[in-house]
Design a protein around this motif. Structure first.
Motif, PDB file in Angstrom:
ATOM      1  N   PHE A  21       0.824  -1.211   0.000  1.00 39.39           N
ATOM      2  CA  PHE A  21       0.000   0.000   0.000  1.00 39.39           C
ATOM      3  C   PHE A  21       0.859   1.262   0.000  1.00 39.39           C
ATOM      4  O   PHE A  21       0.469   2.283  -0.572  1.00 39.39           O
ATOM      5  N   GLY A  58      -0.496   2.552  -3.235  1.00 43.17           N
ATOM      6  CA  GLY A  58      -1.641   3.345  -2.827  1.00 43.17           C
ATOM      7  C   GLY A  58      -1.356   4.831  -2.984  1.00 43.17           C
ATOM      8  O   GLY A  58      -0.258   5.242  -3.356  1.00 43.17           O
ATOM      9  N   ARG A 112      -5.573  -5.774  -3.563  1.00 46.17           N
ATOM     10  CA  ARG A 112      -6.503  -5.206  -4.544  1.00 46.17           C
ATOM     11  C   ARG A 112      -7.943  -5.333  -4.067  1.00 46.17           C
ATOM     12  O   ARG A 112      -8.750  -4.389  -4.182  1.00 46.17           O
ATOM     13  N   ALA A 170      -8.554  -2.860  -1.223  1.00 48.04           N
ATOM     14  CA  ALA A 170      -8.682  -1.498  -1.753  1.00 48.04           C
ATOM     15  C   ALA A 170     -10.029  -1.295  -2.448  1.00 48.04           C
ATOM     16  O   ALA A 170     -10.672  -0.244  -2.304  1.00 48.04           O
ATOM     17  N   PHE A 177      -5.563   2.275  -5.890  1.00 47.12           N
ATOM     18  CA  PHE A 177      -4.593   1.181  -5.839  1.00 47.12           C
ATOM     19  C   PHE A 177      -4.084   0.918  -7.237  1.00 47.12           C
ATOM     20  O   PHE A 177      -4.860   0.688  -8.165  1.00 47.12           O
TER      21      PHE A 177
END
Length: 286
Positions: free
Chosen positions: A26, A30, A201, A204, A211
Motif C-alpha cells: 500500500f 496506494g 486489490r 482497496a 490502488f
C-alpha cells in the motif's frame, strides 16, 4: 466511502507477517500514507494506547481475522470492526498447507523449537523420529506418507473457508483457482507476491481507495526466506504439471545445545541432508 472527503488520509494494517507485506504494497501502490504498527504477535498490553490511537486516527483499517479468544482482547478483529464500523475490513490469514500437509511448529517451554527450516517442522519426519525409525525410513515417509490427510488441497481450502466466515474480504476462491496453476505458496502462511497483491486489490476495492496494481506487482520483497517443495505424493495425487524442484530453501544450523538451536544464513538442502539435520535437532532437543 468517499476517500477524498476524509480529513485523515492514513491506512492501518493489523496482522502478522502478511500485514507487514501489505503495508509495503500500500505504501508503494496506494495514494495515501500507511501508519505502520508492529506485527500483532509482537504486541503486548504496553502497546495498547499507541495502537488504539493509530486506529482512532486512521481513515481505513484492514485487520486480519483473529480468533475470539485472541489474547489481546482490544485487538480482536470483531470488536475492532464494531468499534470502527464503516472504516474497517477484516481479511483472512491466507494460509494453504496443501502442498506440504501438516507442516507445523513444535513448542517447548523455551518457545518454538528451531530447525533447518527455521520455525517449521515436517510431520512425516517428526513422526518417523517419534516412532524410532531411522533416517532412511524418515526420508521415504517425507516423499510418500500422506500424514493422515488423503485430500490435502480440499482440507486446507475448507479450513480457509471456515476462517472466512467472519471476514469481509475473502480469498479462498482465488487460492483455489491458483494452486493448480503454479506453486503459489513458499510455506503454509507465506504466499507468493501476486497472491497477496490480489488480497490488497480486493481490500482497496472494498474500501474504495486508489490502488495501482502494476506498481504493487513490482514490490520487490518476497516472503521466501523459507521455501518448501511440494511433497512428491501430492504432485502425483493432483497431477501437478508446473515445475517442481526437490530442494528445500532453509537456514544453516550452526549449533545445537539441547533445545537451543543456533541458526545462520540461507542454506539449501536436498531431502536426505534435510532429514539428517532434523534428526540432529531432535536427538538433542526431544
Amino acid at each position: 466511502m468517499n476517500w477524498t472527503e476524509n480529513k485523515v488520509s492514513k491506512i492501518v494494517v493489523v496482522g502478522n507477517c502478511q500485514a507487514q507485506f501489505l503495508e509495503g504494497v500500500f505504501s508503494l501502490a496506494g495514494a495515501h500514507a500507511v501508519d505502520k504498527i508492529p506485527p500483532n504477535f509482537t504486541l503486548t498490553a504496553a502497546d495498547r494506547d499507541n495502537v488504539l490511537r493509530k486506529l482512532d486516527e486512521a481513515a481505513v483499517i484492514f485487520i486480519q481475522r483473529t480468533a475470539e479468544e485472541y489474547q489481546l482482547e482490544w485487538l480482536r478483529s470483531r470488536p475492532v470492526a464494531e468499534r470502527y464500523a464503516g472504516k474497517t475490513w477484516i481479511w483472512p490469514n491466507v494460509y494453504f498447507d496443501g502442498y506440504f500437509p501438516n507442516t507445523r511448529y513444535i513448542y517447548l517451554p523455551s518457545g518454538k523449537l528451531q530447525s533447518p527450516l527455521e520455525d517449521y517442522h515436517l510431520t512425516p519426519v517428526l513422526q518417523a523420529w517419534q516412532q524410532k525409525q531411522d533416517e532412511a525410513q524418515a526420508l521415504a515417509r517425507l516423499h510418500e506418507d500422506p500424514c493422515g490427510t488423503p485430500d490435502p488441497f480440499g482440507a486446507s481450502l475448507q479450513n480457509l473457508r471456515d476462517r472466512e466466515n467472519d471476514c469481509t474480504v475473502l480469498m479462498s476462491d482465488y487460492v483455489e483457482k491458483e494452486i493448480y496453476k503454479t506453486k503459489c505458496f513458499y510455506t503454509p502462511n507465506h504466499p507468493h507476491t501476486y497472491i497477496l497483491v490480489e488480497l490488497a486489490r480486493r481490500l482497496a476495492e472494498e474500501a474504495q481507495i486508489p490502488f495501482d496494481l502494476q506498481k504493487a506487482l513490482a514490490w520487490p520483497y518476497h516472503l521466501d526466506k523459507i521455501d518448501l517443495p511440494v511433497f512428491q505424493w501430492v504432485i502425483k495425487k493432483y497431477g501437478l504439471s508446473f515445475p517442481v524442484g526437490s530442494a528445500y530453501k532453509g537456514v544453516c544450523v550452526e549449533g545445537i545445545d539441547g533445545p537451543k538451536v543456533a541458526l545462520g544464513g540461507t542454506c539449501t538442502y536436498e531431502p536426505e541432508t534435510l532429514v539428517q539435520k532434523f534428526y540432529g535437532v531432535y536427538r538433542a532437543a526431544l
